[in-house]
Design an enzyme around this catalytic site. Sequence first.
Site, PDB file in Angstrom:
ATOM      1  N   ASP A   1      -4.693 -10.860  -4.403  1.00  0.00           N
ATOM      2  CA  ASP A   1      -5.241 -10.775  -5.923  1.00  0.00           C
ATOM      3  C   ASP A   1      -4.122 -11.178  -6.764  1.00  0.00           C
ATOM      4  OD1 ASP A   1      -7.050 -10.159  -8.165  1.00  0.00           O
ATOM      5  OD2 ASP A   1      -6.283  -8.126  -8.271  1.00  0.00           O
ATOM      6  N   HIS A   2      -4.587 -11.989  -7.805  1.00  0.00           N
ATOM      7  CA  HIS A   2      -3.495 -12.616  -8.688  1.00  0.00           C
ATOM      8  C   HIS A   2      -2.199 -12.881  -8.360  1.00  0.00           C
ATOM      9  CE1 HIS A   2      -5.789 -11.779 -12.524  1.00  0.00           C
ATOM     10  NE2 HIS A   2      -6.121 -10.743 -11.917  1.00  0.00           N
TER      11      HIS A   2
ATOM     12  N   HIS B   1      -7.868  -6.239 -17.916  1.00  0.00           N
ATOM     13  CA  HIS B   1      -7.497  -5.271 -16.862  1.00  0.00           C
ATOM     14  C   HIS B   1      -6.702  -4.057 -17.453  1.00  0.00           C
ATOM     15  CE1 HIS B   1      -6.561  -9.417 -14.894  1.00  0.00           C
ATOM     16  NE2 HIS B   1      -7.189  -8.962 -13.978  1.00  0.00           N
ATOM     17  N   GLY B   2      -7.161  -2.911 -16.738  1.00  0.00           N
ATOM     18  CA  GLY B   2      -6.752  -1.732 -17.133  1.00  0.00           C
ATOM     19  C   GLY B   2      -7.871  -0.833 -17.462  1.00  0.00           C
TER      20      GLY B   2
ATOM     21  N   HIS C   1     -13.040 -10.497 -13.199  1.00  0.00           N
ATOM     22  CA  HIS C   1     -11.794  -9.354 -13.425  1.00  0.00           C
ATOM     23  C   HIS C   1     -11.795  -8.510 -14.330  1.00  0.00           C
ATOM     24  CE1 HIS C   1      -8.729 -11.761 -10.573  1.00  0.00           C
ATOM     25  NE2 HIS C   1     -10.008 -12.624 -10.672  1.00  0.00           N
ATOM     26  N   GLY C   2     -11.192  -7.260 -14.029  1.00  0.00           N
ATOM     27  CA  GLY C   2     -11.261  -6.116 -15.185  1.00  0.00           C
ATOM     28  C   GLY C   2     -12.869  -5.508 -14.888  1.00  0.00           C
TER      29      GLY C   2
ATOM     30  N   SER D   1     -13.294  -2.607 -13.810  1.00  0.00           N
ATOM     31  CA  SER D   1     -13.224  -1.082 -13.924  1.00  0.00           C
ATOM     32  C   SER D   1     -13.622  -0.874 -15.451  1.00  0.00           C
ATOM     33  CB  SER D   1     -11.656  -0.491 -13.587  1.00  0.00           C
ATOM     34  OG  SER D   1     -11.257  -0.794 -12.408  1.00  0.00           O
TER      35      SER D   1
ATOM     36  N   ASN E   1     -13.961  -7.635  -9.239  1.00  0.00           N
ATOM     37  CA  ASN E   1     -12.609  -6.858  -8.946  1.00  0.00           C
ATOM     38  C   ASN E   1     -12.730  -5.387  -9.429  1.00  0.00           C
ATOM     39  OD1 ASN E   1     -12.032  -9.370  -8.086  1.00  0.00           O
ATOM     40  ND2 ASN E   1     -10.104  -9.513  -8.928  1.00  0.00           N
TER      41      ASN E   1
ATOM     42  N   THR F   1      -8.083  -0.465 -11.119  1.00  0.00           N
ATOM     43  CA  THR F   1      -7.721   0.678 -11.901  1.00  0.00           C
ATOM     44  C   THR F   1      -8.431   1.945 -11.522  1.00  0.00           C
ATOM     45  OG1 THR F   1      -7.097  -0.647 -13.926  1.00  0.00           O
ATOM     46  CG2 THR F   1      -7.456   1.503 -14.436  1.00  0.00           C
TER      47      THR F   1
END
Length: 277
Positions: A81-82, A174-175, A202-203, A205, A224, A227
């Site tokens: 990932d990343h 992200h987060g 992505h992100g 969560s 994805n 978090t």
Amino acid sequence: MLINLKEILEIAEAKQCAIPAFNVYNMETVMGVMQAAESLRAPVIFQVYSRLFDSELGDMLSPVILRAIAGMKVPCAFHLDHGAGEKEVERALRNGATGVMIDASALPFAENVAVTKMISERAGFVGVPIEGELGHVGTTRDEFMGEYTKPEEAAEFVRQTGVAALAVLVGTAHGRYKKAPTLDIPRIAEIRRATGIPLVLHGGSGVPDQQVRAAVAAGIRKVNFGTDLCYSFLDGVFEVSRDIVAVDLFMREPISCVRRFAEEKIRLLGAEGAANG
């Protein structure tokens, strides 16, 4: 059952669902995801964040992931990932990854293309498909969000790089969000029509369930989760009595918490039973 990134996304296409990609950090998070996938007959992706391949942590975690997948009856992929650069990509490939992401999204378009194409060709030599990113998906701590991915640029990016999947910026970060994000669903559909390949969110969560379902319907095929998986594990750790000192017994509840979280996301993405036939 170990398969590669392209193969697992083909399952998503056939089933019109998305594959959950869970970032794992230790044996217990691997076990929680493994149990969830097996119980719901769902294909999943075990992801390792790039930072772990900057040290021996990635080298130690990779055999745990591969051993778990080898004993599973559902198809799974092992993904970087990343990927921050060539070093992390090469270490992931040497450790058995069947998919790698190179994240050059912070670079100008031409440089992003050049870096992604180079990694695509290198990974292609060993038969490993790659994921690229166009439109930099930042963090919830950023003051401003970058410019959303443009469909016409995405089409050109895919044409020049040959990526198997494309991460796009359509409203996530992200987060942990302070305020729930609003995804640009029409843009997802436009990018999907323009590129013709599986798109990645992505992100994932903290994105409201209704928006996640709409994103999948519009063409997202991989989501994805990092978090919130970490929070599920840590919440489980903090709930266990300190009177339990045998670590294997102590970790039963954190593993169960990860399993319950993973099962919830598998169902959300429509991946339950997708490993059947």
